[in-house]
Design a protein around this motif. Structure first.
Motif, PDB file in Angstrom:
ATOM      1  N   ILE A 270       0.773  -1.760  -0.173  1.00 42.21           N
ATOM      2  CA  ILE A 270       0.032  -0.243   0.084  1.00 42.21           C
ATOM      3  C   ILE A 270       0.992   1.413  -0.357  1.00 42.21           C
ATOM      4  N   MET A 271       0.541   2.385  -0.856  1.00 43.47           N
ATOM      5  CA  MET A 271       1.373   3.611  -1.133  1.00 43.47           C
ATOM      6  C   MET A 271       1.149   4.476  -0.023  1.00 43.47           C
ATOM      7  N   LEU A 272       2.106   5.250   0.818  1.00 39.21           N
ATOM      8  CA  LEU A 272       2.041   5.959   1.544  1.00 39.21           C
ATOM      9  C   LEU A 272       0.313   6.933   1.830  1.00 39.21           C
ATOM     10  N   ARG A 273      -0.318   6.953   2.669  1.00 37.12           N
ATOM     11  CA  ARG A 273      -1.352   7.267   2.838  1.00 37.12           C
ATOM     12  C   ARG A 273      -1.489   8.848   3.994  1.00 37.12           C
ATOM     13  N   LEU A 274      -2.174  10.143   3.188  1.00 34.51           N
ATOM     14  CA  LEU A 274      -2.047  10.871   4.185  1.00 34.51           C
ATOM     15  C   LEU A 274      -2.865  11.432   4.477  1.00 34.51           C
ATOM     16  N   PRO A 275      -4.244  10.942   5.512  1.00 34.71           N
ATOM     17  CA  PRO A 275      -5.403  11.786   4.947  1.00 34.71           C
ATOM     18  C   PRO A 275      -5.057  12.500   6.011  1.00 34.71           C
ATOM     19  N   LEU A 276      -6.635  13.625   5.505  1.00 34.09           N
ATOM     20  CA  LEU A 276      -6.524  14.965   6.948  1.00 34.09           C
ATOM     21  C   LEU A 276      -5.083  15.407   7.851  1.00 34.09           C
ATOM     22  N   GLU A 277      -5.878  15.697   9.098  1.00 36.76           N
ATOM     23  CA  GLU A 277      -4.533  15.974   9.900  1.00 36.76           C
ATOM     24  C   GLU A 277      -2.886  14.906   9.618  1.00 36.76           C
ATOM     25  N   VAL A 278      -3.652  14.193   9.379  1.00 31.16           N
ATOM     26  CA  VAL A 278      -1.903  12.865   8.843  1.00 31.16           C
ATOM     27  C   VAL A 278      -0.157  13.573   7.973  1.00 31.16           C
ATOM     28  N   ALA A 279      -1.796  14.585   7.631  1.00 32.42           N
ATOM     29  CA  ALA A 279      -0.022  15.219   6.775  1.00 32.42           C
ATOM     30  C   ALA A 279       0.533  15.780   6.639  1.00 32.42           C
ATOM     31  N   TRP A 324       5.345   7.020 -11.880  1.00 31.08           N
ATOM     32  CA  TRP A 324       6.238   6.379 -10.588  1.00 31.08           C
ATOM     33  C   TRP A 324       5.386   4.515  -9.909  1.00 31.08           C
ATOM     34  N   ALA A 325       4.116   5.009  -9.572  1.00 34.37           N
ATOM     35  CA  ALA A 325       3.219   4.632  -9.300  1.00 34.37           C
ATOM     36  C   ALA A 325       2.642   2.783 -10.291  1.00 34.37           C
ATOM     37  N   GLU A 326       3.358   3.411 -11.399  1.00 34.10           N
ATOM     38  CA  GLU A 326       3.401   2.093 -12.468  1.00 34.10           C
ATOM     39  C   GLU A 326       4.135   0.898 -12.536  1.00 34.10           C
ATOM     40  N   LEU A 327       5.832   1.465 -12.845  1.00 38.59           N
ATOM     41  CA  LEU A 327       6.936   1.462 -12.125  1.00 38.59           C
ATOM     42  C   LEU A 327       7.036   0.141 -10.700  1.00 38.59           C
ATOM     43  N   MET A 328       6.245   1.265  -9.898  1.00 36.14           N
ATOM     44  CA  MET A 328       6.031   0.423  -8.123  1.00 36.14           C
ATOM     45  C   MET A 328       5.082  -1.102  -8.943  1.00 36.14           C
ATOM     46  N   ALA A 329       4.424  -0.726  -9.410  1.00 35.71           N
ATOM     47  CA  ALA A 329       3.631  -2.080  -9.797  1.00 35.71           C
ATOM     48  C   ALA A 329       4.047  -3.282  -9.852  1.00 35.71           C
TER      49      ALA A 329
END
Length: 366
Positions: A270-279, A324-329
Protein backbone atom coordinates in the motif's frame (compact mmCIF):
# COMPACT_ATOMS: atom_id res chain seq x y z
CA UNK A 1 -19.94 4.20 27.39
CA UNK A 2 -17.81 5.94 30.00
CA UNK A 3 -14.88 8.26 29.49
CA UNK A 4 -12.72 10.52 31.58
CA UNK A 5 -13.34 14.22 31.07
CA UNK A 6 -9.75 15.38 31.52
CA UNK A 7 -8.49 14.93 27.95
CA UNK A 8 -7.24 18.00 26.14
CA UNK A 9 -5.21 18.76 23.04
CA UNK A 10 -2.20 20.97 22.90
CA UNK A 11 0.75 21.84 20.74
CA UNK A 12 4.19 21.01 22.04
CA UNK A 13 6.87 23.60 22.80
CA UNK A 14 9.49 24.06 20.14
CA UNK A 15 12.32 21.58 20.60
CA UNK A 16 10.39 19.24 22.92
CA UNK A 17 10.19 15.79 21.33
CA UNK A 18 8.60 13.09 23.50
CA UNK A 19 10.65 9.94 23.83
CA UNK A 20 9.47 6.84 21.94
CA UNK A 21 6.53 8.59 20.32
CA UNK A 22 5.74 8.93 16.63
CA UNK A 23 4.21 12.40 16.71
CA UNK A 24 5.85 15.65 17.73
CA UNK A 25 2.50 17.47 17.88
CA UNK A 26 -0.67 17.30 19.90
CA UNK A 27 -2.60 19.89 17.92
CA UNK A 28 -6.37 19.88 18.31
CA UNK A 29 -8.44 17.84 15.88
CA UNK A 30 -10.41 19.34 13.04
CA UNK A 31 -13.68 19.49 14.99
CA UNK A 32 -12.31 21.49 17.92
CA UNK A 33 -12.87 25.24 18.23
CA UNK A 34 -10.21 25.77 20.90
CA UNK A 35 -6.57 24.71 21.16
CA UNK A 36 -4.08 24.91 24.01
CA UNK A 37 -0.42 25.74 23.52
CA UNK A 38 2.36 25.06 26.03
CA UNK A 39 5.80 26.62 26.10
CA UNK A 40 8.98 26.15 28.09
CA UNK A 41 9.32 28.88 30.72
CA UNK A 42 12.03 27.19 32.77
CA UNK A 43 9.74 26.29 35.66
CA UNK A 44 7.71 23.27 34.51
CA UNK A 45 9.99 20.24 34.31
CA UNK A 46 7.12 17.75 34.14
CA UNK A 47 5.65 18.70 30.76
CA UNK A 48 7.29 15.92 28.78
CA UNK A 49 6.30 13.20 31.25
CA UNK A 50 2.72 14.45 31.47
CA UNK A 51 2.25 14.67 27.70
CA UNK A 52 3.99 11.41 26.77
CA UNK A 53 2.42 9.07 29.33
CA UNK A 54 -0.17 6.47 28.24
CA UNK A 55 -3.66 6.30 29.71
CA UNK A 56 -6.69 4.17 28.86
CA UNK A 57 -10.42 4.69 29.19
CA UNK A 58 -13.19 2.12 28.86
CA UNK A 59 -15.98 1.83 26.33
CA UNK A 60 -18.77 -0.71 26.47
CA UNK A 61 -19.95 -1.00 22.87
CA UNK A 62 -23.49 -1.92 21.90
CA UNK A 63 -22.19 -3.27 18.56
CA UNK A 64 -18.72 -4.53 17.75
CA UNK A 65 -18.82 -5.50 14.05
CA UNK A 66 -18.30 -2.52 11.73
CA UNK A 67 -19.57 -2.79 8.15
CA UNK A 68 -18.09 -1.16 5.05
CA UNK A 69 -18.71 -1.20 1.31
CA UNK A 70 -15.31 0.01 0.09
CA UNK A 71 -14.22 -1.52 -3.24
CA UNK A 72 -10.57 -1.10 -2.18
CA UNK A 73 -10.60 -3.73 0.57
CA UNK A 74 -11.43 -7.46 0.35
CA UNK A 75 -13.78 -7.53 3.34
CA UNK A 76 -17.12 -6.01 4.28
CA UNK A 77 -16.87 -6.27 8.08
CA UNK A 78 -14.22 -5.66 10.70
CA UNK A 79 -13.56 -5.44 14.43
CA UNK A 80 -11.13 -3.14 16.22
CA UNK A 81 -10.69 -3.94 19.94
CA UNK A 82 -9.02 -0.59 20.65
CA UNK A 83 -9.26 3.06 19.63
CA UNK A 84 -5.86 4.68 19.23
CA UNK A 85 -2.61 2.75 19.01
CA UNK A 86 0.44 2.83 21.24
CA UNK A 87 2.70 1.69 18.41
CA UNK A 88 2.68 5.37 17.44
CA UNK A 89 3.40 4.93 13.73
CA UNK A 90 4.05 8.42 12.40
CA UNK A 91 2.27 7.70 9.10
CA UNK A 92 -0.83 5.93 10.49
CA UNK A 93 -3.88 6.66 8.33
CA UNK A 94 -6.14 5.93 11.35
CA UNK A 95 -4.97 8.96 13.33
CA UNK A 96 -7.82 11.25 12.15
CA UNK A 97 -10.36 8.91 13.78
CA UNK A 98 -9.29 10.27 17.18
CA UNK A 99 -10.72 13.66 16.23
CA UNK A 100 -14.21 12.15 16.53
CA UNK A 101 -13.48 11.61 20.23
CA UNK A 102 -12.51 15.25 20.76
CA UNK A 103 -8.85 14.21 20.94
CA UNK A 104 -5.76 15.06 18.93
CA UNK A 105 -4.72 12.79 16.05
CA UNK A 106 -1.17 13.53 17.22
CA UNK A 107 0.09 12.42 20.62
CA UNK A 108 -3.41 11.74 21.93
CA UNK A 109 -3.82 9.01 19.31
CA UNK A 110 -0.89 7.07 20.72
CA UNK A 111 -1.25 7.98 24.41
CA UNK A 112 -5.02 8.30 25.04
CA UNK A 113 -6.32 4.81 24.26
CA UNK A 114 -9.81 3.37 24.49
CA UNK A 115 -10.41 -0.32 25.14
CA UNK A 116 -13.71 -1.95 24.25
CA UNK A 117 -14.68 -3.93 27.30
CA UNK A 118 -17.13 -6.79 26.80
CA UNK A 119 -16.32 -6.96 23.09
CA UNK A 120 -16.39 -10.77 23.07
CA UNK A 121 -19.84 -10.93 24.67
CA UNK A 122 -21.24 -8.40 22.20
CA UNK A 123 -19.69 -10.34 19.32
CA UNK A 124 -21.30 -13.56 20.53
CA UNK A 125 -24.73 -11.89 20.48
CA UNK A 126 -24.20 -10.50 16.99
CA UNK A 127 -23.08 -13.86 15.59
CA UNK A 128 -26.09 -15.58 17.19
CA UNK A 129 -28.60 -13.30 15.45
CA UNK A 130 -30.77 -15.19 12.98
CA UNK A 131 -30.14 -12.48 10.38
CA UNK A 132 -26.35 -12.85 10.55
CA UNK A 133 -24.74 -13.88 7.24
CA UNK A 134 -21.25 -15.31 7.62
CA UNK A 135 -18.22 -13.84 5.82
CA UNK A 136 -14.61 -13.32 6.98
CA UNK A 137 -14.19 -10.72 9.72
CA UNK A 138 -11.08 -8.53 9.46
CA UNK A 139 -9.28 -7.73 12.74
CA UNK A 140 -6.83 -4.84 13.01
CA UNK A 141 -7.95 -2.79 10.03
CA UNK A 142 -7.81 0.56 11.86
CA UNK A 143 -5.57 0.11 14.89
CA UNK A 144 -3.36 -2.82 15.84
CA UNK A 145 -5.16 -5.49 17.90
CA UNK A 146 -1.79 -6.65 19.27
CA UNK A 147 -0.50 -3.31 20.51
CA UNK A 148 1.21 -3.41 23.92
CA UNK A 149 -1.90 -3.03 26.11
CA UNK A 150 -3.34 -6.25 24.69
CA UNK A 151 -0.85 -8.17 26.84
CA UNK A 152 -2.75 -6.90 29.87
CA UNK A 153 -6.32 -6.52 28.59
CA UNK A 154 -6.57 -9.66 26.37
CA UNK A 155 -9.55 -8.29 24.47
CA UNK A 156 -8.22 -9.60 21.16
CA UNK A 157 -7.76 -13.06 22.61
CA UNK A 158 -11.32 -13.11 23.95
CA UNK A 159 -12.61 -12.17 20.48
CA UNK A 160 -10.60 -15.00 18.89
CA UNK A 161 -12.04 -17.44 21.42
CA UNK A 162 -15.58 -16.51 20.32
CA UNK A 163 -14.70 -16.75 16.62
CA UNK A 164 -13.05 -20.12 17.16
CA UNK A 165 -16.07 -21.46 19.05
CA UNK A 166 -18.27 -20.44 16.09
CA UNK A 167 -15.85 -21.75 13.41
CA UNK A 168 -15.94 -18.22 11.98
CA UNK A 169 -13.38 -17.19 9.31
CA UNK A 170 -11.08 -14.32 10.26
CA UNK A 171 -8.20 -12.28 8.84
CA UNK A 172 -5.74 -10.45 11.10
CA UNK A 173 -3.41 -7.54 10.38
CA UNK A 174 -0.68 -6.68 12.88
CA UNK A 175 2.84 -5.53 13.57
CA UNK A 176 2.69 -7.05 17.03
CA UNK A 177 4.63 -10.15 17.98
CA UNK A 178 2.13 -10.76 20.79
CA UNK A 179 0.11 -12.72 18.23
CA UNK A 180 2.45 -15.64 18.99
CA UNK A 181 0.67 -15.95 22.35
CA UNK A 182 -2.52 -16.91 20.51
CA UNK A 183 -1.06 -19.60 18.27
CA UNK A 184 -2.86 -22.15 20.44
CA UNK A 185 -6.16 -20.70 19.13
CA UNK A 186 -5.02 -19.88 15.60
CA UNK A 187 -3.37 -23.24 14.81
CA UNK A 188 -6.59 -25.33 14.95
CA UNK A 189 -8.51 -22.57 13.17
CA UNK A 190 -5.92 -22.60 10.37
CA UNK A 191 -6.22 -26.38 10.10
CA UNK A 192 -9.91 -25.84 9.31
CA UNK A 193 -9.17 -23.10 6.76
CA UNK A 194 -10.51 -20.32 8.96
CA UNK A 195 -7.65 -17.83 9.37
CA UNK A 196 -5.03 -15.74 7.55
CA UNK A 197 -2.56 -13.34 9.16
CA UNK A 198 -1.01 -10.28 7.55
CA UNK A 199 2.20 -8.95 9.10
CA UNK A 200 3.04 -5.35 8.21
CA UNK A 201 6.66 -4.43 7.40
CA UNK A 202 7.58 -0.90 6.32
CA UNK A 203 11.37 -1.15 6.38
CA UNK A 204 14.04 -3.69 7.30
CA UNK A 205 16.15 -1.01 8.97
CA UNK A 206 15.83 -1.15 12.75
CA UNK A 207 16.88 2.48 13.25
CA UNK A 208 14.41 3.85 10.70
CA UNK A 209 11.72 1.56 12.04
CA UNK A 210 12.26 2.85 15.56
CA UNK A 211 11.81 6.40 14.30
CA UNK A 212 8.75 5.62 12.15
CA UNK A 213 7.07 3.10 14.46
CA UNK A 214 8.58 3.83 17.89
CA UNK A 215 6.71 1.25 19.98
CA UNK A 216 6.24 -1.50 17.41
CA UNK A 217 8.53 -4.57 17.34
CA UNK A 218 11.62 -4.14 15.18
CA UNK A 219 11.43 -5.67 11.67
CA UNK A 220 13.74 -8.62 12.44
CA UNK A 221 11.42 -9.63 15.27
CA UNK A 222 8.37 -9.42 12.98
CA UNK A 223 10.08 -11.76 10.55
CA UNK A 224 10.55 -14.26 13.37
CA UNK A 225 6.83 -13.98 14.07
CA UNK A 226 6.11 -14.83 10.44
CA UNK A 227 8.24 -17.93 10.83
CA UNK A 228 6.51 -18.96 14.08
CA UNK A 229 3.07 -18.56 12.50
CA UNK A 230 4.07 -20.37 9.33
CA UNK A 231 5.61 -23.25 11.26
CA UNK A 232 2.27 -23.58 13.08
CA UNK A 233 0.48 -23.98 9.75
CA UNK A 234 -1.03 -20.47 9.79
CA UNK A 235 -1.05 -18.75 6.36
CA UNK A 236 0.99 -15.53 6.47
CA UNK A 237 0.91 -12.52 4.16
CA UNK A 238 3.60 -9.84 4.23
CA UNK A 239 2.12 -6.38 3.84
CA UNK A 240 4.63 -3.79 2.65
CA UNK A 241 2.67 -0.95 4.12
CA UNK A 242 3.10 1.82 3.66
CA UNK A 243 5.61 2.23 0.87
CA UNK A 244 7.10 5.67 1.55
CA UNK A 245 8.42 7.19 -1.68
CA UNK A 246 12.03 8.40 -1.60
CA UNK A 247 12.48 6.86 1.84
CA UNK A 248 11.55 3.14 1.92
CA UNK A 249 10.46 2.32 -1.64
CA UNK A 250 13.89 0.91 -2.52
CA UNK A 251 13.34 -1.84 0.06
CA UNK A 252 10.33 -3.44 -1.65
CA UNK A 253 12.20 -6.38 -3.14
CA UNK A 254 14.30 -6.99 -0.02
CA UNK A 255 11.23 -7.05 2.22
CA UNK A 256 9.43 -9.54 -0.02
CA UNK A 257 12.50 -11.76 -0.20
CA UNK A 258 12.99 -11.70 3.59
CA UNK A 259 9.33 -12.48 4.20
CA UNK A 260 9.34 -15.38 1.74
CA UNK A 261 12.38 -16.87 3.49
CA UNK A 262 10.48 -16.65 6.79
CA UNK A 263 7.42 -18.55 5.60
CA UNK A 264 5.14 -15.92 4.07
CA UNK A 265 2.93 -17.26 1.28
CA UNK A 266 1.41 -14.04 -0.07
CA UNK A 267 2.23 -10.35 -0.34
CA UNK A 268 0.63 -6.96 -0.90
CA UNK A 269 1.69 -3.33 -0.71
CA UNK A 270 0.00 0.00 0.00
CA UNK A 271 1.36 3.40 -0.95
CA UNK A 272 1.71 6.02 1.78
CA UNK A 273 -1.64 7.66 2.54
CA UNK A 274 -1.83 11.03 4.32
CA UNK A 275 -5.52 11.80 5.00
CA UNK A 276 -6.62 14.90 6.88
CA UNK A 277 -4.37 15.65 9.91
CA UNK A 278 -1.87 12.92 9.00
CA UNK A 279 -0.36 15.08 6.25
CA UNK A 280 0.88 17.82 8.57
CA UNK A 281 1.88 15.30 11.27
CA UNK A 282 3.98 13.32 8.84
CA UNK A 283 5.58 16.44 7.38
CA UNK A 284 6.58 17.39 10.93
CA UNK A 285 8.07 13.92 11.36
CA UNK A 286 10.08 14.31 8.14
CA UNK A 287 11.46 17.68 9.22
CA UNK A 288 12.42 16.25 12.61
CA UNK A 289 14.04 12.97 11.56
CA UNK A 290 15.06 13.26 7.88
CA UNK A 291 15.04 16.98 7.01
CA UNK A 292 17.36 16.44 4.06
CA UNK A 293 14.75 14.16 2.45
CA UNK A 294 11.56 15.95 3.50
CA UNK A 295 10.99 17.97 0.32
CA UNK A 296 11.82 15.04 -1.94
CA UNK A 297 9.42 12.69 -0.13
CA UNK A 298 6.52 15.15 -0.22
CA UNK A 299 7.15 16.06 -3.86
CA UNK A 300 6.92 12.39 -4.79
CA UNK A 301 3.80 11.95 -2.67
CA UNK A 302 2.11 14.81 -4.51
CA UNK A 303 3.21 13.36 -7.83
CA UNK A 304 1.41 10.13 -6.88
CA UNK A 305 -1.68 11.96 -5.61
CA UNK A 306 -2.48 14.34 -8.45
CA UNK A 307 -0.59 17.27 -6.94
CA UNK A 308 -2.10 16.88 -3.47
CA UNK A 309 -0.82 15.37 -0.23
CA UNK A 310 -3.64 12.82 -0.32
CA UNK A 311 -6.10 11.25 -2.74
CA UNK A 312 -9.13 9.62 -1.11
CA UNK A 313 -10.69 8.35 -4.33
CA UNK A 314 -11.55 4.67 -4.53
CA UNK A 315 -9.40 2.78 -7.00
CA UNK A 316 -6.32 4.99 -6.69
CA UNK A 317 -5.88 5.73 -2.99
CA UNK A 318 -4.04 2.50 -2.21
CA UNK A 319 -1.41 2.52 -4.99
CA UNK A 320 -1.43 6.05 -6.33
CA UNK A 321 -1.33 6.93 -10.02
CA UNK A 322 1.13 8.08 -12.64
CA UNK A 323 4.43 6.79 -13.97
CA UNK A 324 6.00 6.19 -10.57
CA UNK A 325 2.97 4.20 -9.38
CA UNK A 326 3.11 2.09 -12.55
CA UNK A 327 6.81 1.44 -11.96
CA UNK A 328 6.12 0.26 -8.41
CA UNK A 329 3.40 -2.09 -9.67
CA UNK A 330 5.82 -3.61 -12.19
CA UNK A 331 8.54 -4.01 -9.57
CA UNK A 332 6.05 -5.72 -7.28
CA UNK A 333 4.99 -8.17 -10.01
CA UNK A 334 8.60 -9.06 -10.81
CA UNK A 335 9.41 -9.53 -7.13
CA UNK A 336 6.41 -11.85 -6.69
CA UNK A 337 7.64 -14.03 -9.54
CA UNK A 338 11.14 -14.09 -8.14
CA UNK A 339 10.11 -14.98 -4.57
CA UNK A 340 7.21 -17.29 -5.36
CA UNK A 341 4.77 -15.23 -3.30
CA UNK A 342 1.18 -14.94 -4.46
CA UNK A 343 -1.17 -11.96 -4.40
CA UNK A 344 -3.83 -13.75 -2.39
CA UNK A 345 -3.79 -16.27 0.41
CA UNK A 346 -5.99 -19.37 0.61
CA UNK A 347 -9.73 -18.84 0.43
CA UNK A 348 -11.28 -19.02 3.88
CA UNK A 349 -14.14 -21.39 4.60
CA UNK A 350 -17.55 -20.09 5.61
CA UNK A 351 -19.44 -23.40 5.51
CA UNK A 352 -18.25 -24.50 8.97
CA UNK A 353 -19.89 -21.60 10.79
CA UNK A 354 -22.31 -22.63 13.53
CA UNK A 355 -23.54 -20.97 16.69
CA UNK A 356 -22.48 -23.22 19.58
CA UNK A 357 -25.37 -24.55 21.70
CA UNK A 358 -26.09 -22.84 24.98
CA UNK A 359 -26.98 -24.59 28.21
CA UNK A 360 -30.57 -25.77 27.92
CA UNK A 361 -30.67 -25.78 24.11
CA UNK A 362 -32.17 -28.87 22.46
CA UNK A 363 -29.45 -30.59 20.44
CA UNK A 364 -29.98 -31.86 16.91
CA UNK A 365 -30.52 -35.60 16.40
CA UNK A 366 -28.20 -35.52 13.38
Amino acid sequence: MSRESTFFSETLPLGLVPKARGSTSNAAGRFERLARETFIDGWDSEVEQRVAGTTTVDERPRKIITRNDSPDVPFDRSINPYRGCEHGCSYCFARPSHAYLGLSPGLDFETRLTRKLGAAEVLGRELAAKSYDVAPIALGTNTDPYQPIEARDRIMRSILEVLSAHNHPVTIVTKGTLIERDIDILRPMAAKGLVQVGVSVTTLGSRLSRQLEPRAPVPARRLKTMRALSDAGIPVRVMVAPVIPALTDHELEAILSAAASHGARAASYIMLRLPLEVASLFEDWLETHVPERAARVMNRVRELRGGKANDSNFGTRMQGEGEWAELMAKRFDIALNRTGLSRSGPRLRCDLFAVPPKVGDQLSLF
